[in-house]
Design a protein around this motif. Sequence first.
Motif, PDB file in Angstrom:
ATOM      1  N   GLU A 173       0.873   3.566  -3.165  1.00  0.00           N
ATOM      2  CA  GLU A 173       0.051   4.758  -3.023  1.00  0.00           C
ATOM      3  C   GLU A 173       0.921   6.046  -2.952  1.00  0.00           C
ATOM      4  OE1 GLU A 173      -2.604   3.877   0.509  1.00  0.00           O
ATOM      5  OE2 GLU A 173      -3.430   2.422  -0.868  1.00  0.00           O
ATOM      6  N   ARG A 221      -4.938   3.062 -11.117  1.00  0.00           N
ATOM      7  CA  ARG A 221      -5.499   2.837  -9.851  1.00  0.00           C
ATOM      8  C   ARG A 221      -4.864   1.910  -8.852  1.00  0.00           C
ATOM      9  NH1 ARG A 221     -11.336   1.237 -10.969  1.00  0.00           N
ATOM     10  NH2 ARG A 221     -11.391   0.686  -8.791  1.00  0.00           N
ATOM     11  N   PRO A 222      -4.491   2.733  -7.668  1.00  0.00           N
ATOM     12  CA  PRO A 222      -3.497   1.906  -6.764  1.00  0.00           C
ATOM     13  C   PRO A 222      -4.157   0.682  -6.045  1.00  0.00           C
ATOM     14  CG  PRO A 222      -3.729   4.132  -6.179  1.00  0.00           C
ATOM     15  CD  PRO A 222      -4.685   4.269  -7.293  1.00  0.00           C
ATOM     16  N   GLU A 223      -5.481   0.319  -6.014  1.00  0.00           N
ATOM     17  CA  GLU A 223      -6.203  -0.572  -5.543  1.00  0.00           C
ATOM     18  C   GLU A 223      -5.914  -1.915  -6.570  1.00  0.00           C
ATOM     19  OE1 GLU A 223      -7.638   2.144  -6.015  1.00  0.00           O
ATOM     20  OE2 GLU A 223      -9.621   2.131  -6.910  1.00  0.00           O
ATOM     21  N   GLU A 245       0.241  -7.577  -5.144  1.00  0.00           N
ATOM     22  CA  GLU A 245       0.121  -8.472  -4.084  1.00  0.00           C
ATOM     23  C   GLU A 245      -0.469  -9.839  -4.328  1.00  0.00           C
ATOM     24  OE1 GLU A 245      -2.447  -6.214  -1.498  1.00  0.00           O
ATOM     25  OE2 GLU A 245      -0.923  -4.576  -1.381  1.00  0.00           O
ATOM     26  N   ARG A 304      -2.156  -2.681  -6.491  1.00  0.00           N
ATOM     27  CA  ARG A 304      -2.122  -3.553  -5.275  1.00  0.00           C
ATOM     28  C   ARG A 304      -2.433  -4.819  -5.497  1.00  0.00           C
ATOM     29  NH1 ARG A 304      -4.046  -0.826  -0.003  1.00  0.00           N
ATOM     30  NH2 ARG A 304      -3.460  -3.068   0.497  1.00  0.00           N
ATOM     31  N   ALA A 305      -3.795  -5.056  -5.883  1.00  0.00           N
ATOM     32  CA  ALA A 305      -4.273  -6.439  -5.991  1.00  0.00           C
ATOM     33  C   ALA A 305      -3.237  -7.447  -7.179  1.00  0.00           C
ATOM     34  CB  ALA A 305      -5.747  -6.320  -6.593  1.00  0.00           C
ATOM     35  N   HIS A 347       1.667   6.618  -6.673  1.00  0.00           N
ATOM     36  CA  HIS A 347       0.322   7.373  -7.327  1.00  0.00           C
ATOM     37  C   HIS A 347       0.318   8.808  -7.086  1.00  0.00           C
ATOM     38  CE1 HIS A 347      -4.160   7.777  -8.158  1.00  0.00           C
ATOM     39  NE2 HIS A 347      -3.651   7.267  -9.040  1.00  0.00           N
ATOM     40  N   ALA A 394       1.022  -1.133   0.228  1.00  0.00           N
ATOM     41  CA  ALA A 394      -0.125  -0.023   0.067  1.00  0.00           C
ATOM     42  C   ALA A 394       0.754   1.396   0.012  1.00  0.00           C
ATOM     43  CB  ALA A 394      -1.001   0.064   1.287  1.00  0.00           C
TER      44      ALA A 394
END
Lengths: 328, 328
Positions: free
Chosen positions: A272, B228-230, B237, B233-234, A275, A268
């Motif tokens: 983040e 998009r960070p999410e 990770e 990350r998905a 970004h 994260a």
Amino acid sequence: MSGGAGRMSGVRDVCVVGLGLIGGSVLRAAAAAGRVVWGATASAADADAARADGFDVVDTAEAVRRARERDALVVVAVPLPAVEDVLRVVPDGVRLTDVVSVKGPVAELVARVAPGARYVGGHPMAGTSASGWQAGTAELFRGAAWVVTAEDGTDLDVLSDVLELALATGAHVVPTTAGEHDAAVARISHLPHVLAAVLASVGADGGPLALALAAGSFGEGTRVAGSRPELVRAMCEGNRSALLDAVDDALGRLGAARGSLASTGGLAKTIEAGHAARRALVDQQAAELTDLTVDLTSPQALEALRALGSRGGRIVGLNGSTALARTS
Amino acid sequence: MSGGAGRMSGVRDVCVVGLGLIGGSVLRAAAAAGRVVWGATASAADADAARADGFDVVDTAEAVRRARERDALVVVAVPLPAVEDVLRVVPDGVRLTDVVSVKGPVAELVARVAPGARYVGGHPMAGTSASGWQAGTAELFRGAAWVVTAEDGTDLDVLSDVLELALATGAHVVPTTAGEHDAAVARISHLPHVLAAVLASVGADGGPLALALAAGSFGEGTRVAGSRPELVRAMCEGNRSALLDAVDDALGRLGAARGSLASTGGLAKTIEAGHAARRALVDQQAAELTDLTVDLTSPQALEALRALGSRGGRIVGLNGSTALARTS
């Protein structure tokens, strides 16, 4: 300002030493802007090519002697390792700038080898992967940032010369110090080359399968690794001290990502922060700009110029001794 | 091959679970290729949008039950954290593939939660920064690589189904194992995102001056940090173990560059290795390809498919039970 003999705004003669991609483009752009120009180069090929294109090319000692005589601006446009030899023949009192990609080492060389020159450092942030006279064009600097160093004690008359020349080529001018320039380009120009090389190597270690699956992110992230290695090395190695700091920052951040991924499985913080940083770049490039002026005859001119640069501002015009600037 | 009930080459029905960017594009592309298709999604917005576009959307349990009944191919197109819930309702014997960006973890989930399914892993290497049904198109996979896993014991009949579907969308197929896929994408897809985030952060730490001087290499090297960070990350990770190896390789190479720059001032090894690696990518992409075929009924088929993938080859067509491939 105390103008030199025959000084008229925008018409100072220009002598370019080194006629590769950058120097050759400066010579062409200055000529296109109506300046009297002449050049010198240690490369017989570049000299022949420039002469064939109608330019006046003489030997280096003659070129800089003539510059002193006519109070012209000398632009040193040779690679860093060749700068010292040029400086050895520069006469005292000559108006001098350069277009080398690192500023601290050049300033040190000038102080040691040509302390009598009236020097202001410069760095147009433009280039292509090609090199040599033939690769140059008068349009190379249009829209580019051209860094000009504004140290305490900098000769504002010569700084104005460099500013006029840069603006005449279509560039905008970013004033800063040699140290801040070197730190900044280590982060945004030299580190990207080192990381691109590392990424390309790690990818290729994955063999033909990995390369067959490579798409946008790998292609973009490694493109500059295709630049000529000797040019990339000269640029990066010439900025050793500042680049070490930038590499250490990158190692610290990559190590933190590794630690976080290994211990918690999460990325994260890394993703983040990256970004947000990318957004800062995009926002700054898209920001609405406001106009401001810097009076180059003011005792606070150098301080005002440096403040403009640190805010991400740039000079876009010159009206007499007033620099017209824009900043977000 | 032992075909299922009603099996005709190229006309197996397709059931897509998850109707975001990738799943929605698979559904559209399969329909455009003449297949009978239906979908399911936990997102009411995606379901409504897909229905509004004329597609048959039912609930997940009904969708997979119908797939078993018609011997259709089920494509799981949900994010990794949602895969397990889908697998819980998958009937024994169903033909099953997925489009998740990591293959080892999905294969483990299938073995644990839906061991009765006839599963072959897949991963189309396509996407955009947008997401959701509305972002999808029938053309998303045209020209893209679509990885298909070929482990010892893989059901070649289902592998052929996935191959036919991928080819019908305009993709080419790269066969490999889950482990090799995950190691490769860690290097050429996930590491680039981590390095882009690190580079963006180090650059932004240089403040507005550094960002004002940022040009091509920084802009390109940080572009994917704008994703998009999410989602990043998905993706990263989810491939933790393989990504750790890739990050360790990068740390080792960056540390070596740091050491060399600090001790000798030189970066020759780093920059030259990076240049050679980039050349390997460009050469492989430009290489003349030769045709070869893989007989999918042969006892050596899986081995031949894996060998094709490790050489950087790909399947571009299917003629009965013969895969038509190209490799350098």
